[in-house]
Design a protein around this motif. Sequence first.
Motif, PDB file in Angstrom:
ATOM      1  N   VAL A  57      -0.524 -14.270  -5.004  1.00  0.00           N
ATOM      2  CA  VAL A  57      -1.197 -13.809  -3.616  1.00  0.00           C
ATOM      3  C   VAL A  57      -0.984 -12.224  -3.440  1.00  0.00           C
ATOM      4  CG1 VAL A  57      -1.228 -13.990  -1.315  1.00  0.00           C
ATOM      5  CG2 VAL A  57      -0.749 -16.116  -2.549  1.00  0.00           C
ATOM      6  N   LEU A  58      -2.463 -11.638  -3.457  1.00  0.00           N
ATOM      7  CA  LEU A  58      -2.565 -10.222  -3.332  1.00  0.00           C
ATOM      8  C   LEU A  58      -2.681  -9.927  -2.028  1.00  0.00           C
ATOM      9  CD1 LEU A  58      -4.946  -9.346  -6.393  1.00  0.00           C
ATOM     10  CD2 LEU A  58      -2.454  -9.432  -6.538  1.00  0.00           C
ATOM     11  N   THR A  89      -9.994   0.613  -6.160  1.00  0.00           N
ATOM     12  CA  THR A  89      -8.827   0.608  -5.510  1.00  0.00           C
ATOM     13  C   THR A  89      -7.729   0.071  -6.500  1.00  0.00           C
ATOM     14  OG1 THR A  89      -8.777  -1.598  -4.518  1.00  0.00           O
ATOM     15  CG2 THR A  89      -9.716   0.377  -3.310  1.00  0.00           C
ATOM     16  N   ASP A  90      -6.505   0.504  -6.114  1.00  0.00           N
ATOM     17  CA  ASP A  90      -5.230  -0.256  -6.994  1.00  0.00           C
ATOM     18  C   ASP A  90      -5.074  -1.469  -6.659  1.00  0.00           C
ATOM     19  OD1 ASP A  90      -4.869   2.401  -8.071  1.00  0.00           O
ATOM     20  OD2 ASP A  90      -3.518   2.949  -6.329  1.00  0.00           O
ATOM     21  N   LYS A  91      -4.599  -2.152  -7.272  1.00  0.00           N
ATOM     22  CA  LYS A  91      -4.130  -3.554  -7.120  1.00  0.00           C
ATOM     23  C   LYS A  91      -3.196  -3.768  -5.834  1.00  0.00           C
ATOM     24  CE  LYS A  91      -1.614  -7.561  -9.306  1.00  0.00           C
ATOM     25  NZ  LYS A  91      -0.549  -7.995 -10.363  1.00  0.00           N
ATOM     26  N   PRO A  92      -3.870  -4.708  -4.938  1.00  0.00           N
ATOM     27  CA  PRO A  92      -3.238  -4.732  -3.576  1.00  0.00           C
ATOM     28  C   PRO A  92      -1.949  -5.579  -3.706  1.00  0.00           C
ATOM     29  CG  PRO A  92      -5.547  -5.837  -3.810  1.00  0.00           C
ATOM     30  CD  PRO A  92      -5.021  -5.591  -5.130  1.00  0.00           C
ATOM     31  N   LYS A  93      -0.943  -5.259  -2.822  1.00  0.00           N
ATOM     32  CA  LYS A  93       0.235  -5.831  -2.520  1.00  0.00           C
ATOM     33  C   LYS A  93       0.264  -6.172  -1.296  1.00  0.00           C
ATOM     34  CE  LYS A  93       2.727  -2.188  -5.298  1.00  0.00           C
ATOM     35  NZ  LYS A  93       3.652  -1.262  -5.733  1.00  0.00           N
ATOM     36  N   LEU A  94       0.762  -7.739  -1.527  1.00  0.00           N
ATOM     37  CA  LEU A  94       0.867  -8.500  -0.002  1.00  0.00           C
ATOM     38  C   LEU A  94       1.635  -7.807   0.906  1.00  0.00           C
ATOM     39  CD1 LEU A  94       0.054 -11.229   1.340  1.00  0.00           C
ATOM     40  CD2 LEU A  94       2.196 -12.143   0.156  1.00  0.00           C
ATOM     41  N   ALA A  95       2.888  -7.217   0.771  1.00  0.00           N
ATOM     42  CA  ALA A  95       3.515  -6.691   1.826  1.00  0.00           C
ATOM     43  C   ALA A  95       2.768  -5.446   2.364  1.00  0.00           C
ATOM     44  CB  ALA A  95       4.770  -6.399   1.035  1.00  0.00           C
TER      45      ALA A  95
END
Length: 377
Positions: free
Chosen positions: A262-263, A347-353
């Motif tokens: 989950v991104l 964009t960079d890879k999304p981080k869920l947090a």
Amino acid sequence: MNERSSSNQVNSMSVWLAEGQSSQRDMLKSLQALKAQTPTPFTIIASHRQNRPEILEIADKVYYEPSKQSIASDEQSAPQKALPRWQFVLEHAKQNNVKVILTGRNGIDYEAQRKVFDTAGIRLLTGATSVAALQTIDDKFAFMQQCQAHDIPVATAWRFDNTNELEALLAKHGDQPLCVKPVSGIFAQGFWRLDTGKAATEQYDSFEHLYFTDNKKISTAQFINAYTNSQMVKERPIPMLLMPYLAGQEYSIDVVCENGEVLAAITRHKKGKVQHIGYDSAVMEVVIPLIKAFGCDGIVSVQTKADSDGQHRVLEINSRPSGGIGYTAHSGVDLTQVGFGYWLGLTDKPKLADIVKKITPCQMRAVTTSVKIETEE
């Protein structure tokens, strides 16, 4: 010619949204907003089987996908021109330097050809990364079994294929509130609540389900009679599920994911006509392992519902964006832009947090609007 272009400009790369269920226009609008925000040029392509100007007018370039009818017509006059949908899209995608394709409603057909899309350098988004996973997601009984195998809280279901099986199940489980729905289907098609369990003392009015269809209630006897005598079912058997009815809050969760990770995600639930949008951690405790178990990939939607103890249970995964994907923008996080910004390399890879910190909980109400369309001569 199955093509219309609103721009003669050829950009360095393109993104393609194929025919979807109900969110294609909103996603195209989000992509146009993303395009306006980034210095990196890209072309937005959309396709559909039908002439849908209210959708396609949002794209930079448009193609009309082959339909079964058009393919049959082509085969009669020029068999060499009849192309499967996936091949039609692939050939035009290569011509337009497409980097990402969201397949919409025909994911399994595309997924079976993933290797050729990979070879062409195209990121294919079908909702998963294997035909088997998509087939399991589509079969609600097989889906339930796989959830149970991974210890994921899921709504219990019992399959029936005829009246005898249904009556046997009702004899065994009829002391509780129950509901029925097809093994495969969308938009709550074929879902009905039955007057079993405590409801049996207050049997549903046999006319009420015809008059208040949105209530999705039907007397058990009336359903059995309709199912038993249905000519439609006799001609085209429809596998069904009998399930305990969950009376708790239902949630819809829009998820940007990659190979089971989950991104980004936004949860929403409805009270009356008002959608409550935000990020519910308790719901996501069920969703995150679910996405991993099925190797979900792309933008998918999940439905959950709480039982009488407040435990969130999974109802289903839809292997494509929900009709409400556009609602996510009200939270300050537009999931269409988050996903495609990453897949296009903007964009960079999304981080869920990090995404969670950007979500501003809000309430919204959907309104009906209209769009003038110009008919083609």
